[in-house]
Design a protein around this motif. Structure first.
Motif: not given
Ligand SMILES: Cc1ncc(C[n+]2csc(CCOP(=O)(O)OP(=O)(O)O)c2C)c(N)n1
Ligand SMILES: [Mg+2]
Length: 909
Positions: A610-624
């Motif tokens: 019930g918590i609106n956490t907003i994740p921003f996951f930033i990564f090397y795009s090739m490893f996504g």
């Protein structure tokens, strides 16, 4: 190669678990010596207790080592129950009623699969997984799994996916699922709805919370979920509770790298809120998990070595009196010698076989079993099927402090299926039972269905006032309600103010910045925002410096459950590596799978917590997408919200890194995930518009979507946002710069994306100056959006003949746009090609199909033929094809633009 027959002598495969005395015969004198030591140990244990024994043994071990005695390393304990019978707690349930409830669940689970396959042969379903897991689940349902209530956040449970029939069958007894729903198991499209094969929150959003059926993902997700719960507590976003995360896994499943790949995180973080239960039926789909070894022994060593509390539940209460008689420990030693393939054989063979092959190795062992006839011998229950043993293990796990716990529960695959499946290699696929087999199962589990009816495999639910239903209800009431149950409790965010984004609409005023830098500035600002700041969860797998995020280390700190126990080497610098108990960044180290699991925990916290956490996951795009797409798929199934940021993206924009790192694939790989919105923005204001809109759609309007945005590391001047661009940015394209030359008869429309947009802009100038072609330039921010929009319109038109034709957005944009069409992006040509059919004329696509190279941006763009020269050249060849210009012009262009027509094809070279 000839196979060596099994015998106790060729047990080298068991290596470290072997007791040396089993292979090297002892002299009589040595035997006497050992007996004396054992007697002393027994006496100390009796007089002074286990702690003193442990001290003595440790001292002796050290002494022996210092004296040069080589002690074999072992991470294993004897092949016995970790909790001895005399330390077992009181079982608080009514065992008889619980057995009857469990039998009813077993029956209905079986009936569901059998009926489904009668109605529709080959519809599939699994009986034998739940048959082995029934006691493991039922003890949880009756005594441990606490539901979410107003006062308590509830336990989090990852159910073994293939055991879903058992979870449905229980929900049916609980009156939460109807006969019709059960009837429509695996036929979800039937009127009135059905049940999905496996746990899928996307398909059953009021029931399932966690998708578990892609093996290996649930263990890693559970670990990071347990850690994320701590993170929320340490950051003051939720109160600390003793809620647990339970993950039920198959033993075969543990071979997936993700399953064990993150277990040291759990022990390092002292996640005593985490309990794994491994259903050790020793079988997977094709056959034994470790026919020639012991999966339990192997898992015990792996988990103990990783610092987990390991509880083995191997033998049921039937074995207790026998083990009590085994004063010399012969039986336990023998149990530890047998390989899993042989254990499996004991399940299908008669008691005489067990007597001969299990105990026949030693007359003293045979004696232990002499008063047990063959049939009862065969039926001696295993630990994972004994509620008292399972209860003891769960209780110990729930109370254990300072470490995560894994319970290794020995079970039989297809338990109760008798001849047709129990322990058989084919059991995983078994889903059809004939009348006799059904009758036998019914009788074995005492289901009150008559001989006349049994052939139909009808569902059976006792009346509401029956002791079984009343007991089941009371137990669940006591534990707070029913599970699994998915609810969305988070209140929508208001998101009243919008001054957060204004500065990014204004451009960089002559300063060269990359879109990554622009994004990081936005992130920094969001972190300070009074409404969303504390909800933002930045996640990074050891690439923060690559993305210029190190300033955030100091600003919000890196989360560490213990704070910072050392003075960082760079403490005197402004941007030092600051770890803190209330740190906000999840710096996961080099694990994209772990980081994605954190994203999933944070992205689903709106429902889980019930918590609106907003994740921003930033990564090397090739490893996504390339590396962890199945976790992204799970996030999509789970209705996760948040932002994935593919950093250092673009096959030609990431210079110097070469074949492995340069990503020209991810936007194509994002196409199949229905609820992900994928963007390849070129400018800061585009990113600002996308994120602002995304937060609103996900957290105010509560849409079940999430975002993939690629950001680049090429610095350039960010222009201000053109008036009226907002809608087009979000829908996928807008005209960024129209040609000022309105009189030229040669016209073109150029489509650029990401960093390649600037090449299109340069091409526009070249075409105008050198060749008199007037071109408009479009920023295509999202081919995926254009593609889904085109598909929607096309489908509508097909299904509504004769009604007003819907024009896809691409077509709408290009309606009044004259000239040839040329697209260029840093991704595969398939991307622009995916929307070309909705364009008014044919499209020439430039892209980066092929392996990358270690080179400069300019060379890479020449190599992949996506630079301004090639865009201009492709425009001219299109004009030639249209018969608008002469060959001579194109020949001149080859020279002027320095194009080598014989250069190798980047796609194949
Ligand atoms: C990643 C992945 N690979 C393969 C499968 C197909 N599959 C489904 S169940 C199964 C065997 C499961 O064995 P185990 O984990 O031991 O569970 P059990 O049914 O024995 O309890 C396999 C291979 C899958 N679901 N996920
Ligand atoms: Mg198994």
């Amino acid at each position: 190669m000839q196979q060596e027959a099994f015998s106790p002598e060729n047990l080298e495969t068991r290596g470290e678990v072997m007791d040396q005395s089993a292979v090297t015969p002892m002299t009589d004198a040595e035997e006497i010596e050992i007996l004396e030591w054992e007697e002393s140990l027994d006496a100390v244990l009796k007089d002074s207790g286990p702690q003193v024994v442990a001290h003595i043994l440790e001292r002796l071990r050290t002494r022996a080592l210092l004296a040069g005695v080589e002690l074999p390393f072992t991470a294993n304990t004897p092949f016995a129950n970790t909790i001895p019978a005399d330390q077992q707690p009181f079982f608080p349930g009514d065992q008889e009623i619980e057995r009857r409830i469990k039998s009813l669940v077993r029956w209905n689970a079986l009936a569901m699969v059998v009926r489904a396959n009668r109605i529709e042969p080959n519809i599939g379903g699994h009986i034998s997984t739940y048959a082995s897991a029934a006691t493991l689940f039922e003890v949880g349902f009756n005594h441990f799994f606490r539901a979410r209530t107003e006062e308590f956040e509830g336990d989090i449970i990852y159910f073994q996916g293939h055991a879903s029939p058992g979870v449905y069958a229980r929900a049916f007894l609980e009156d939460r699922l109807s006969v019709q729903q059960l009837e429509n198991f695996r036929r979800e499209l039937k009127p009135g709805g059905g049940l999905s094969s496996y746990p899928h929150p996307w398909l059953m959003p009021d029931f399932w919370e966690f998708p578990t059926v892609s093996m290996g993902l649930s263990p890693i997700m559970a670990i990071y979920q347990a850690r994320f719960n701590r993170y929320l507590e340490d950051r003051g976003l939720k109160p600390r509770t003793d809620a647990k995360v339970w993950a039920f896994l198959g033993d075969g499943e543990t071979s997936e790298p993700e399953a064990l790949g993150a277990i040291t995180l759990a022990s390092r973080e002292r996640l005593d809120n985490l309990i794994f239960v491994v259903n050790c039926n020793l079988q997977r789909l094709d056959g034994p998990v470790r026919g020639n070894g012991s999966i339990i022994t192997e898992l015990e060593a792996a988990f103990r070595g990783a610092g987990w509390n390991v509880i083995k539940v191997l033998w049921g209460s039937d074995w207790d009196p026998i083990l009590a008689r085994d004063t010399e420990g012969l039986l336990v030693r023998r149990m530890g010698e047998i390989v899993d393939g042989e254990y499996q054989k004991f399940v299908v063979e008669p008691g005489s076989y067990i007597r001969q092959h299990f105990f026949g190795t030693d007359p003293r062992l045979l004696k232990l079993f002499e008063d047990i006839p063959d049939e009862p011998l065969r039926k001696l229950r295993l630990g994972g099927h004994d509620p008292k043993k399972v209860y003891a293990a769960y209780k110990a796990a729930a109370q254990h402090k300072g470490q995560p716990t894994v319970i290794l529960a020995r079970t039989i695959k297809g338990y109760g299926l008798g001849e047709i499946g129990e322990g058989k290699n084919i059991t995983h696929q078994q889903k059809k039972l004939n009348e006799d087999e059904l009758r036998e199962f019914r009788s074995r589990f005492g289901i009150p269905i008559s001989d006349d009816d049994v052939a139909d495999a009808p569902f059976y639910r006792p009346p509401d006032d029956s002791p079984e239903i009343q007991y089941l209800r009371e137990r669940r009431q006591e534990l707070g309600g029913y599970v699994p149950l998915r609810t969305v409790r988070a209140k929508p965010l208001a998101l009243a103010q919008d001054n957060l984004w204004q500065e990014f609409h204004e451009g960089s005023e002559g300063r060269e910045v990359s879109t990554t830098m622009a994004f990081v500035s936005m992130l920094r600002k969001m972190l300070k925002d009074p409404e969303i700041g504390k909800l933002v969860v930045p996640i990074v797998p050891d690439e923060a410096r690559t993305f210029g995020m190190e300033s955030l280390f100091r600003q919000v700190g890196i989360y560490s459950s213990v704070g910072q126990l050392y003075e960082p080497v760079d403490v005197h610098t402004l941007l030092y590596y600051k770890e803190a108990k209330d740190g906000q960044i999840l710096e996961e180290g080099i694990t994209e799978a772990g980081s994605m699991s954190s994203f999933i925990a944070a992205g689903s916290a709106y429902s889980t917590h019930g918590i609106n956490t907003i994740p921003f996951f930033i990564f090397y795009s090739m490893f996504g997408f390339q590396r962890i797409n199945d976790l992204i798929w799970a996030a999509a199934d789970m209705r996760c919200r948040g932002f994935l940021l593919g950093g250092t993206s673009g096959r030609t924009t990431l210079a110097g890194e070469g074949l492995q790192h340069q990503d020209g694939n991810s936007h194509v790989l994002a196409l199949p995930t229905p609820n992900i919105r994928a963007y390849d923005p070129a400018f800061a204001y585009e990113i600002a518009v996308i994120i602002e809109d995304g937060i609103r759609r996900m957290y105010r309007d509560r849409e079940s979507i999430f975002y993939y945005i690629t950001v680049m590391n090429e610095p350039y001047i960010m222009p201000p946002m053109p008036a009226g661009a907002r809608d087009g940015i979000l829908r996928g394209m807008y005209r960024f710069r129209a040609s000022e030359d309105k009189r030229s008869k040669f016209r073109a429309q150029l489509f650029g994306s990401g960093a390649i947009l600037r090449e299109a802009l340069k091409a526009q100038e070249m075409l105008e100056e050198k060749f008199g072609v007037a071109a408009d330039v479009w920023s295509v921010t999202s081919y995926k959006s254009l593609y889904t929009d085109g598909l929607e319109a096309e489908r509508w038109n097909m299904l509504h003949p004769g009604e007003k034709f819907r024009v896809p957005y691409v077509g709408e944009c290009l309606a009044g746009a004259p000239g040839v069409l040329v697209a260029a992006s840093d991704y595969l040509k398939a991307l622009p090609n995916s929307v070309s059919k909705w364009m008014p004329r044919r499209l020439a696509s430039l892209g980066t199909d092929g392996f990358g190279r270690s080179e400069s941006r300019a060379s890479l763009r020449d190599f992949f033929e996506v630079d301004a020269r090639f865009i201009a050249f492709a425009t001219l060849t299109e004009l030639l094809c249209e018969g608008q210009i002469d060959k001579a012009v194109v020949r001149r262009a080859i020279k002027e633009l320095d194009i080598n027509p014989e250069k190798p094809d980047p796609m194949t070279s």
